[in-house]
Design an enzyme around this catalytic site. Structure first.
Site, PDB file in Angstrom:
ATOM      1  N   ASP A 294       0.780  -1.207   0.089  1.00  0.00           N
ATOM      2  CA  ASP A 294      -0.021  -0.023  -0.039  1.00  0.00           C
ATOM      3  C   ASP A 294       1.029   1.334   0.160  1.00  0.00           C
ATOM      4  O   ASP A 294       1.838   1.195   0.762  1.00  0.00           O
ATOM      5  CB  ASP A 294      -0.814   0.057   1.343  1.00  0.00           C
ATOM      6  CG  ASP A 294      -2.034  -1.189   1.510  1.00  0.00           C
ATOM      7  OD1 ASP A 294      -1.946  -1.852   0.609  1.00  0.00           O
ATOM      8  OD2 ASP A 294      -2.554  -0.999   2.470  1.00  0.00           O
TER       9      ASP A 294
ATOM     10  N   GLU B 272     -18.306  -2.086  28.254  1.00  0.00           N
ATOM     11  CA  GLU B 272     -17.865  -3.171  27.178  1.00  0.00           C
ATOM     12  C   GLU B 272     -16.448  -2.965  27.258  1.00  0.00           C
ATOM     13  O   GLU B 272     -15.559  -4.015  26.816  1.00  0.00           O
ATOM     14  CB  GLU B 272     -18.610  -3.386  25.990  1.00  0.00           C
ATOM     15  CG  GLU B 272     -18.613  -2.039  25.382  1.00  0.00           C
ATOM     16  CD  GLU B 272     -19.350  -0.620  25.432  1.00  0.00           C
ATOM     17  OE1 GLU B 272     -19.767  -0.828  26.643  1.00  0.00           O
ATOM     18  OE2 GLU B 272     -19.658  -0.010  24.719  1.00  0.00           O
TER      19      GLU B 272
ATOM     20  N   CYS C 282     -24.844   3.997  27.312  1.00  0.00           N
ATOM     21  CA  CYS C 282     -24.862   5.152  26.741  1.00  0.00           C
ATOM     22  C   CYS C 282     -25.771   6.065  26.057  1.00  0.00           C
ATOM     23  O   CYS C 282     -26.931   6.173  26.950  1.00  0.00           O
ATOM     24  CB  CYS C 282     -23.454   5.236  25.791  1.00  0.00           C
ATOM     25  SG  CYS C 282     -22.535   7.035  25.741  1.00  0.00           S
TER      26      CYS C 282
ATOM     27  N   LYS D 260       2.214 -18.890  -4.208  1.00  0.00           N
ATOM     28  CA  LYS D 260       2.545 -17.618  -4.599  1.00  0.00           C
ATOM     29  C   LYS D 260       2.346 -16.432  -4.117  1.00  0.00           C
ATOM     30  O   LYS D 260       3.197 -15.473  -4.214  1.00  0.00           O
ATOM     31  CB  LYS D 260       2.048 -18.125  -6.361  1.00  0.00           C
ATOM     32  CG  LYS D 260       2.709 -17.064  -7.081  1.00  0.00           C
ATOM     33  CD  LYS D 260       3.975 -17.539  -7.748  1.00  0.00           C
ATOM     34  CE  LYS D 260       3.973 -18.491  -8.636  1.00  0.00           C
ATOM     35  NZ  LYS D 260       5.502 -19.007  -8.885  1.00  0.00           N
TER      36      LYS D 260
ATOM     37  N   HIS E 285     -19.297   3.195  29.174  1.00  0.00           N
ATOM     38  CA  HIS E 285     -19.104   2.009  28.496  1.00  0.00           C
ATOM     39  C   HIS E 285     -18.596   0.860  29.005  1.00  0.00           C
ATOM     40  O   HIS E 285     -17.338   0.689  29.025  1.00  0.00           O
ATOM     41  CB  HIS E 285     -18.412   2.263  27.048  1.00  0.00           C
ATOM     42  CG  HIS E 285     -19.042   3.148  26.148  1.00  0.00           C
ATOM     43  ND1 HIS E 285     -19.592   2.948  25.221  1.00  0.00           N
ATOM     44  CD2 HIS E 285     -19.055   4.632  26.285  1.00  0.00           C
ATOM     45  CE1 HIS E 285     -20.250   3.889  24.391  1.00  0.00           C
ATOM     46  NE2 HIS E 285     -19.781   4.719  24.926  1.00  0.00           N
TER      47      HIS E 285
END
Ligand code: GLN
Length: 542
Positions: free
Chosen positions: A150, A512, A384, A192, A510
């Site tokens: 990239d 989580e 939230c 490859k 949050h």
């Protein structure tokens, strides 16, 4: 002060091969062997951070204790390693350029032309070494985002080349993660693409020390030999990474393949202690042998892309295992929920979670889902925006304030039960300006939430601009929704619950983000437990 060693993880052939999981699995094994390890992610995009990115673009935005909005891979690092990450664990091209340009404006380059090499690469190398220079870590694993070849990752690969040279080969190595695809028509695994991606890496002056090969089928010895021959590595440095049933199997797979051992050998570090993965495997065995199943609805508006709710999904894996229950997450699009169909869509669920989010789209469906959970005594967790929706629903349907809303959705409502914080009102920039990171919260004695956490003072991570409007607190509490967690300094409401309900909790923060394999979050653990009890109760009553 430790002499830190560096492991760079690059990716070849395609994206989404799971560099983050390989990095986290290796780190886990090294940690089990007694090494202190951290992982860093370098993201080649020009955004300063993913905070302003739409979740459809990039999945969930993960938040650290120190308030960095970061790539979701940092969530995996924390969940695997059980140690917190911070601002410095996620670097983006935007951050690199911003600091180089700031220095240029201050005249710090003394009239020199500012260039990619050396100025940008110097800044990248500096950011990579910040973690090592703390002296806290034996090993820093740096994951280079994107795919080799990239254009935008070139400066990162060049920085790795320079660092390998500067640090010496016993102090820094490169793991290249590639794909060995299976061609069904030929009945063969193909090497490859890997050969090409290693060549591409070598054109940038970097030669991989270890190849980790993602594959759907076992890689034979002869394929390993072939890869070794073409890619300048030894056969034992070719590590197979076969598709796993769960990401949490990968540390065991890597242990079987000897990735940790190969890495330690190359870094010339002792291998006195073997990784045991005892607690990890206890978790895995509970996760794989559930005694029951619960159906939990995740009501959100980014449900087409599961990565948008990564940390929530993982939290259910940890808390499900803790309860020896399989949690089936039913992803339900909030835009598809209406007054007419809410029962059809939600009546099979044992628990309902209304997810975080931003903006007006899908709001009314979320409010309907809250109403359904509240009225039908179904365990409910609002996170939230989900907590804010619970407050709005209560204000509208219990207090009778029909136009109650958040000023995020309706700036002119005469009942702004959720409103912008005072200090947010003058902010014009969107990026990095929310209430972010860890804040303290004091829990009320005798409340459900206090019983769940078992501590009065907790610290949880935040990412929001709007808040419970304390002007409505007295009315709302009088009607039966109680604020049971508050910020001790500002009095901002962090937790609401309805005591007269089986399990109804909304949190402004949050939870989580802090659930890990070894420390499943207590709020999720208790929520899953409540959904199971609800399921079993319902069955008895039928
Ligand atoms: N949009 C809401 C706010 O900014 C909630 C944010 C969230 O759910 N993370 O306050």
């Amino acid at each position: 002060m430790k002499d830190t060693k560096y492991v760079f993880v690059t990716g070849g052939v395609t994206s989404s091969l799971g560099k983050g999981i390989i990095a986290a699995s290796l780190a886990k094994l090294l940690q089990e062997r007694g090494y202190s390890v951290t992982i860093q992610k370098l993201d080649p995009y020009i955004n300063i951070d993913p905070g302003t990115l739409n979740p459809y673009e990039h999945g969930e935005c993960y938040v650290t204790d120190d308030g960095a909005e970061t790539d979701l891979d940092l969530g995996h690092y924390e969940r695997f390693l059980n140690i917190p990450t911070s601002q410095v664990n996620n670097v983006t091209t935007g951050k690199i350029y911003q600091s180089v340009i700031d220095k240029e404006r201050k005249g710090e380059f003394l009239g020199k032309t500012v260039q990619v090499i050396p100025h940008i690469t110097d800044e990248i190398k500096h950011r990579i070494q910040i973690l090592g220079n703390t002296g806290e870590f034996d090993i820093v694993i740096t994951e280079i985002g994107g795919t080799v070849g990239d254009i935008e990752s070139l400066p990162y690969v060049e920085s790795v080349r320079q660092l390998l040279w500067e640090l010496g080969h016993e102090n820094a190595i490169v793991i290249h993660l590639t794909l060995v695809p299976y061609l069904a028509a030929a009945g063969e695994l193909k090497t490859k693409p890997t050969q090409h991606s290693v060549k591409m890496l070598m054109q940038s002056g970097v030669s991989p020390d270890v190849l980790v090969c993602r594959t759907e089928h076992e890689i034979s010895d002869s394929i390993k030999e072939k890869l070794a021959l073409f890619c300048n590595v030894k056969k034992e440095d070719v590590i197979q990474s076969i598709d796993a049933e769960t990401i949490y199997d990968v540390p065991n797979f890597m242990l079987e393949e000897g990735l940790d051992s190969v890495v330690l050998k190359k870094l010339q570090l002792p291998q006195d202690k073997q990784p045991e993965l005892k607690a990890w495997n206890q978790f895995l065995s509970k996760f794989k042998n559930p005694k029951n199943t619960v159906e939990i609805g995740l009501i959100g508006k980014y449900v087409e892309l599961k990565d948008a709710y990564k940390s929530i999904s993982e939290s259910f894996i940890h808390s499900g295992a803790e309860n020896e229950v399989k949690v089936n997450i039913n992803f339900i699009h909030s835009e598809e929920i209406t007054i007419e169909n809410v029962k059809d869509k939600l009546s099979h669920l044992n628990g309902i979670l209304v997810a975080p989010g931003f903006g007006e789209r899908g709001i009314e469906g979320k409010i309907e889902a809250v109403k359904y959970a509240r009225e039908n005594n179904i365990p409910f967790l609002g996170i939230c925006l989900g907590m804010q929706m619970a407050v709005i629903e209560f204000a509208r349907n219990v207090l009778g304030l029909k136009n109650a809303n958040s000023t995020e959705m309706d700036a002119t409502t005469t009942n702004p039960v959720i409103d912008l914080m005072e200090e947010q009102k003058s902010i014009t920039n969107y990026g990095g300006t929310m209430r972010l990171g860890a804040w303290d919260c004091e829990l009320t004695e005798g409340s459900k939430i206090k019983n769940i956490y078992k501590h009065s003072l907790i610290s949880e991570r935040h990412r929001h601009r709007y808040e419970f409007n304390n002007l409505y607190l007295a009315q709302i509490e009088k009607a039966g929704m109680i604020a049971t967690g508050k910020n001790p300094d500002t009095n901002l409401v962090e937790v609401i619950e309805i005591p007269n309900h089986r399990w109804f909790i909304g949190v402004q923060y949050h939870p989580e983000y802090k659930s890990t394999v070894l420390n499943p979050h207590p709020l999720f653990v208790d929520f899953v437990k409540a959904t199971l009890e609800h399921k079993l109760n319902n069955r008895e009553n039928k």
